[in-house]
Motif scaffolding. Structure first.
Motif, PDB file in Angstrom:
ATOM      1  N   GLY A   1      16.975 -77.320  37.599  1.00  0.00           N
ATOM      2  CA  GLY A   1      17.234 -78.714  37.287  1.00  0.00           C
ATOM      3  C   GLY A   1      16.408 -79.447  36.065  1.00  0.00           C
ATOM      4  N   SER A   2      16.396 -80.706  36.273  1.00  0.00           N
ATOM      5  CA  SER A   2      15.684 -81.761  35.312  1.00  0.00           C
ATOM      6  C   SER A   2      15.819 -81.290  33.658  1.00  0.00           C
ATOM      7  CB  SER A   2      14.201 -81.443  35.583  1.00  0.00           C
ATOM      8  OG  SER A   2      13.925 -81.651  36.714  1.00  0.00           O
ATOM      9  N   GLN A   3      17.176 -81.460  33.404  1.00  0.00           N
ATOM     10  CA  GLN A   3      17.808 -81.256  32.038  1.00  0.00           C
ATOM     11  C   GLN A   3      16.847 -81.834  31.136  1.00  0.00           C
ATOM     12  OE1 GLN A   3      20.323 -78.908  31.028  1.00  0.00           O
ATOM     13  NE2 GLN A   3      19.420 -79.231  29.143  1.00  0.00           N
ATOM     14  N   HIS A   4      16.630 -83.110  31.338  1.00  0.00           N
ATOM     15  CA  HIS A   4      15.979 -84.078  30.277  1.00  0.00           C
ATOM     16  C   HIS A   4      14.617 -83.506  29.695  1.00  0.00           C
ATOM     17  CE1 HIS A   4      15.236 -87.534  27.726  1.00  0.00           C
ATOM     18  NE2 HIS A   4      14.174 -87.746  28.668  1.00  0.00           N
ATOM     19  N   ARG A   5      13.899 -83.353  31.031  1.00  0.00           N
ATOM     20  CA  ARG A   5      12.594 -82.498  30.799  1.00  0.00           C
ATOM     21  C   ARG A   5      12.634 -81.229  29.875  1.00  0.00           C
ATOM     22  NH1 ARG A   5       8.883 -83.253  36.184  1.00  0.00           N
ATOM     23  NH2 ARG A   5       8.844 -85.824  36.056  1.00  0.00           N
ATOM     24  N   LEU A   6      13.455 -80.422  30.381  1.00  0.00           N
ATOM     25  CA  LEU A   6      13.616 -79.127  29.550  1.00  0.00           C
ATOM     26  C   LEU A   6      13.973 -79.561  28.038  1.00  0.00           C
ATOM     27  CD1 LEU A   6      14.013 -76.164  29.300  1.00  0.00           C
ATOM     28  CD2 LEU A   6      16.214 -76.528  30.090  1.00  0.00           C
ATOM     29  N   ASP A   7      15.003 -80.493  27.728  1.00  0.00           N
ATOM     30  CA  ASP A   7      15.288 -80.894  26.438  1.00  0.00           C
ATOM     31  C   ASP A   7      14.208 -81.213  25.758  1.00  0.00           C
ATOM     32  OD1 ASP A   7      17.836 -80.666  27.264  1.00  0.00           O
ATOM     33  OD2 ASP A   7      18.467 -82.659  27.266  1.00  0.00           O
ATOM     34  N   LEU A   8      13.131 -82.121  26.442  1.00  0.00           N
ATOM     35  CA  LEU A   8      11.855 -82.549  25.640  1.00  0.00           C
ATOM     36  C   LEU A   8      11.081 -81.161  25.266  1.00  0.00           C
ATOM     37  CD1 LEU A   8      11.001 -85.634  27.523  1.00  0.00           C
ATOM     38  CD2 LEU A   8      12.052 -85.396  25.430  1.00  0.00           C
ATOM     39  N   VAL A   9      10.910 -80.215  26.448  1.00  0.00           N
ATOM     40  CA  VAL A   9      10.165 -79.103  26.145  1.00  0.00           C
ATOM     41  C   VAL A   9      10.620 -78.328  25.038  1.00  0.00           C
ATOM     42  CG1 VAL A   9       9.308 -76.957  27.233  1.00  0.00           C
ATOM     43  CG2 VAL A   9       9.380 -78.926  28.621  1.00  0.00           C
ATOM     44  N   LEU A  10      11.666 -78.110  24.883  1.00  0.00           N
ATOM     45  CA  LEU A  10      12.394 -77.341  23.617  1.00  0.00           C
ATOM     46  C   LEU A  10      12.301 -78.039  22.522  1.00  0.00           C
ATOM     47  CD1 LEU A  10      15.503 -75.693  25.608  1.00  0.00           C
ATOM     48  CD2 LEU A  10      13.512 -74.705  25.009  1.00  0.00           C
ATOM     49  N   ALA A  11      12.321 -79.349  22.505  1.00  0.00           N
ATOM     50  CA  ALA A  11      12.389 -80.238  21.206  1.00  0.00           C
ATOM     51  C   ALA A  11      10.922 -79.947  20.676  1.00  0.00           C
ATOM     52  CB  ALA A  11      12.404 -81.635  21.565  1.00  0.00           C
ATOM     53  N   ALA A  12       9.854 -79.852  21.534  1.00  0.00           N
ATOM     54  CA  ALA A  12       8.505 -79.645  21.247  1.00  0.00           C
ATOM     55  C   ALA A  12       8.162 -78.252  20.650  1.00  0.00           C
ATOM     56  CB  ALA A  12       7.549 -79.997  22.409  1.00  0.00           C
ATOM     57  N   LEU A  13       8.908 -77.290  21.312  1.00  0.00           N
ATOM     58  CA  LEU A  13       8.811 -75.806  20.901  1.00  0.00           C
ATOM     59  C   LEU A  13       9.436 -75.892  19.475  1.00  0.00           C
ATOM     60  CD1 LEU A  13       9.429 -74.079  24.312  1.00  0.00           C
ATOM     61  CD2 LEU A  13       7.333 -74.062  22.776  1.00  0.00           C
ATOM     62  N   ALA A  14      10.504 -76.589  19.215  1.00  0.00           N
ATOM     63  CA  ALA A  14      11.082 -76.371  17.927  1.00  0.00           C
ATOM     64  C   ALA A  14      10.235 -77.032  16.633  1.00  0.00           C
ATOM     65  CB  ALA A  14      12.417 -77.511  17.978  1.00  0.00           C
ATOM     66  N   ALA A  15       9.150 -77.599  16.997  1.00  0.00           N
ATOM     67  CA  ALA A  15       8.216 -77.923  15.894  1.00  0.00           C
ATOM     68  C   ALA A  15       7.096 -77.404  15.779  1.00  0.00           C
ATOM     69  CB  ALA A  15       7.933 -79.691  16.229  1.00  0.00           C
ATOM     70  N   GLN A  16       6.960 -76.123  16.558  1.00  0.00           N
ATOM     71  CA  GLN A  16       5.723 -75.315  16.431  1.00  0.00           C
ATOM     72  C   GLN A  16       5.402 -74.879  15.124  1.00  0.00           C
ATOM     73  OE1 GLN A  16       3.524 -74.463  19.298  1.00  0.00           O
ATOM     74  NE2 GLN A  16       4.717 -76.203  19.752  1.00  0.00           N
ATOM     75  N   SER A  17       4.110 -74.594  14.910  1.00  0.00           N
ATOM     76  CA  SER A  17       3.408 -74.183  13.595  1.00  0.00           C
ATOM     77  C   SER A  17       3.780 -72.946  13.645  1.00  0.00           C
ATOM     78  CB  SER A  17       1.832 -74.410  13.392  1.00  0.00           C
ATOM     79  OG  SER A  17       1.207 -73.911  14.532  1.00  0.00           O
TER      80      SER A  17
ATOM     81  N   GLY B   1      -3.687 -72.814  11.285  1.00  0.00           N
ATOM     82  CA  GLY B   1      -3.146 -73.102   9.857  1.00  0.00           C
ATOM     83  C   GLY B   1      -3.882 -72.182   8.765  1.00  0.00           C
ATOM     84  N   GLU B   2      -4.491 -71.496   9.033  1.00  0.00           N
ATOM     85  CA  GLU B   2      -5.371 -70.625   7.884  1.00  0.00           C
ATOM     86  C   GLU B   2      -5.289 -69.237   8.145  1.00  0.00           C
ATOM     87  OE1 GLU B   2      -9.489 -72.149   7.429  1.00  0.00           O
ATOM     88  OE2 GLU B   2      -8.747 -74.184   7.192  1.00  0.00           O
ATOM     89  N   TRP B   3      -4.218 -68.752   8.704  1.00  0.00           N
ATOM     90  CA  TRP B   3      -4.277 -67.208   8.666  1.00  0.00           C
ATOM     91  C   TRP B   3      -2.775 -66.830   8.844  1.00  0.00           C
ATOM     92  CZ3 TRP B   3      -2.525 -64.985  13.832  1.00  0.00           C
ATOM     93  CH2 TRP B   3      -1.972 -66.050  14.837  1.00  0.00           C
ATOM     94  N   ASP B   4      -2.405 -65.453   8.666  1.00  0.00           N
ATOM     95  CA  ASP B   4      -0.966 -65.171   8.793  1.00  0.00           C
ATOM     96  C   ASP B   4      -0.539 -64.453  10.220  1.00  0.00           C
ATOM     97  OD1 ASP B   4      -0.266 -66.097   6.167  1.00  0.00           O
ATOM     98  OD2 ASP B   4      -1.499 -64.336   5.219  1.00  0.00           O
TER      99      ASP B   4
END
Length: 514
Positions: free
Chosen positions: A42-58, A26-29
């Protein structure tokens, strides 16, 4: 090296990356773009969670793309509502299947300067991509590894996960009190974050790791023929390429579901054994079958053929290399083979008679390779021996040399052979590091990053005691003089057979340089 700023950094010795100081989160560019590659089946729901976490990346969104590679899912995977802005789903390339094939498909279309491999059941913390990518801004020959814990998949919506991660940590979302730690974490802590590890590639087990895109392609990507353990085999090739492995425990993640090994550990271990036996020569425990030939040799033996080298001498030295105590050996004979003129010629009066005979002797031997020049590195073969043809290897010379460099982890061993010159044993990892550093003086680079060891002939070509002379009893005929015994390395070379003078020099002079 691609970054001018990195050229001034201290050299990294072995895997001790202590000279590198990454910026605080958080202290660099950030400036480098990242391609997150997710192989999925397969495992669409797990993929949905993985992508939701990536959408919150810093990590800045404009520097990150996400490529989900659908490896034959039925029904096909779909892009969920919550995902990073630059996310797409691509089908696995035709003609293959499996995780390795899917990762290679994603890497082939990736545009990021950094490739981040992430499994489709790995939910990462908000700073995960940033934590691993910050190291790649320091220099360009690193592989960074994220942390992970295994949990049972909870009942959780992608929207709730995304909202929680934007303001909190993984602990705020998941109950980690019963989480199972990765077995690699013990190794990481025991070896000071892999700084003192002899084989750091062991912990590079795939679910979350990143590297510069050029590094990924330089080693040929992940091997799609390895159906179990492809991540470890890939990491082994990265190691022989000379990279530095850095685990960053700040790159936290949870694996949805327990390890597959827990379901049938014995079968999981057996499943990887044949792949590693053929492709990871350092696994000596898997190469105990006598008389076998393996896909990747343990040692490459390089012999340079020159104008003073006789055919019988070459054949004897090659045989000594192949019949030693180290059996998984490839011999490379270096001479201008491709420059031999083709077409009609006087067979017996051919000025290149000796060289053609040698080529015919070894052209169909799978353990002997004919090359015009030495390759920059023997990788993925871990060691390369180079010595004079006049000094055949003793039965256990290679074994003794490898033991010496393994003892002190040196990158090169130089053996003084007296009037016969010198022999060297080089470690592919050290040669690879010198290439990554774009070193003009390879030996000096190896001395700085891995160390150079020196030895003498007697240490690696020990002289056998001569047999005692039998005294004939009185009245008997005198005993025949005993034959002198010596190891191949101490034997006086036989005089080479008569041949046209300097055939290699004439051959080279007939061809214009490329």
């Amino acid at each position: 090296m691609t970054d001018g700023a990195a050229a001034d950094l201290p050299l990294i010795r072995h895997n001790d990356y202590s000279p590198l100081a990454p910026p605080a989160l958080g202290e660099w560019d950030p400036a480098l773009s990242v391609s997150v590659i997710i192989p999925a089946h397969g495992s669409q729901h797990r993929l949905d969670l993985v992508l939701a976490a990536l959408a919150a990346q810093s990590y800045p969104g404009h520097l990150m793309e996400v490529i989900v590679v659908d490896d034959g899912s039925d029904p096909p995977l779909r892009l969920p509502e919550i995902s990073p802005p630059d996310t797409r789903i691509v089908p696995a390339a035709p003609g293959g299947w499996g995780i390795a094939h899917a990762v290679n498909t994603g890497a082939a279309v990736a545009g990021g300067e950094i490739i981040q491999r992430l499994d489709a059941d790995m939910v990462v913390c908000r700073e995960h991509i940033e934590a691993l990518a910050r190291w790649h801004h320091l220099t360009d020959y690193l592989v960074t590894i994220g942390a992970k814990k295994f949990i049972e998949e909870p009942a959780l919506s992608p929207a709730a996960l995304n909202a929680s991660l934007r303001t909190g940590s993984l602990e705020a979302v998941f109950d980690l009190s019963e989480a199972l730690s990765s077995s690699t974490e013990q190794t990481i802590f025991r070896t000071d974050g892999l700084r003192t590890s002899r084989n750091p590639y062991h912990v590079c087990t795939g679910p979350t790791l990143s590297m510069r895109r050029e590094i990924f392609h330089a080693v040929g990507g992940v091997d799609p023929d390895v159906l179990r353990g492809s991540d470890t085999e890939f990491a082994y090739r990265l190691a022989t390429h000379g990279v530095v492995f850095i685990p960053d425990m700040a790159a936290e993640a949870v694996h949805l579901g327990l390890p597959t090994q827990r379901r049938n550990q014995q079968r999981a271990v057996r499943a990887v054994a044949p792949y590693f036996a053929h492709r990871v020569p350092l696994r000596r425990d898997l190469r105990k079958d006598r008389g076998r030939r393996w896909l990747v040799p343990y040692v490459e033996v390089v012999l340079h053929i020159d104008a003073d080298t006789g055919q019988e001498q070459v054949r004897g030295t090659v045989s000594a290399a192949l019949e030693g105590s180290v059996t998984d050996v490839l011999v490379t004979l270096v001479a201008p083979w491709s420059k031999l003129p083709e077409g009609r010629r006087p067979v017996l009066d051919d000025p290149f008679f000796e060289l053609r005979l040698l080529r015919e002797h070894f052209a169909h031997d799978q353990r002997v390779r004919l090359a015009d020049e030495v390759s920059p590195t023997p990788a993925p073969t871990p060691f390369r021996y180079t010595g004079p043809v006049s000094v055949p290897l003793g039965h256990d010379s290679l074994e003794r040399m490898i033991a010496a460099v393994q003892d002190d982890r040196s990158g090169m061993l130089v053996v003084d052979l007296g009037d016969d010159g010198s022999a060297t044993l080089e470690r592919a990892e050290a040669l690879g590091r010198a290439r990554l550093l774009d070193a003009d003086d390879v030996a000096a680079s190896i001395r700085a990053t891995h160390g150079v060891r020196h030895g003498d002939r007697a240490e690696f070509w020990p002289v056998k005691a001569a047999s005692p002379v039998r005294t004939a009893p009185p009245g008997d005929a005198p005993a025949a003089a005993p034959r002198a015994t010596s190891t191949p390395g101490d034997r006086e070379p036989a005089a080479p057979p008569a041949k046209p003078k300097s055939w290699i020099n004439r051959l080279r002079s007939t061809v214009q340089p490329d």
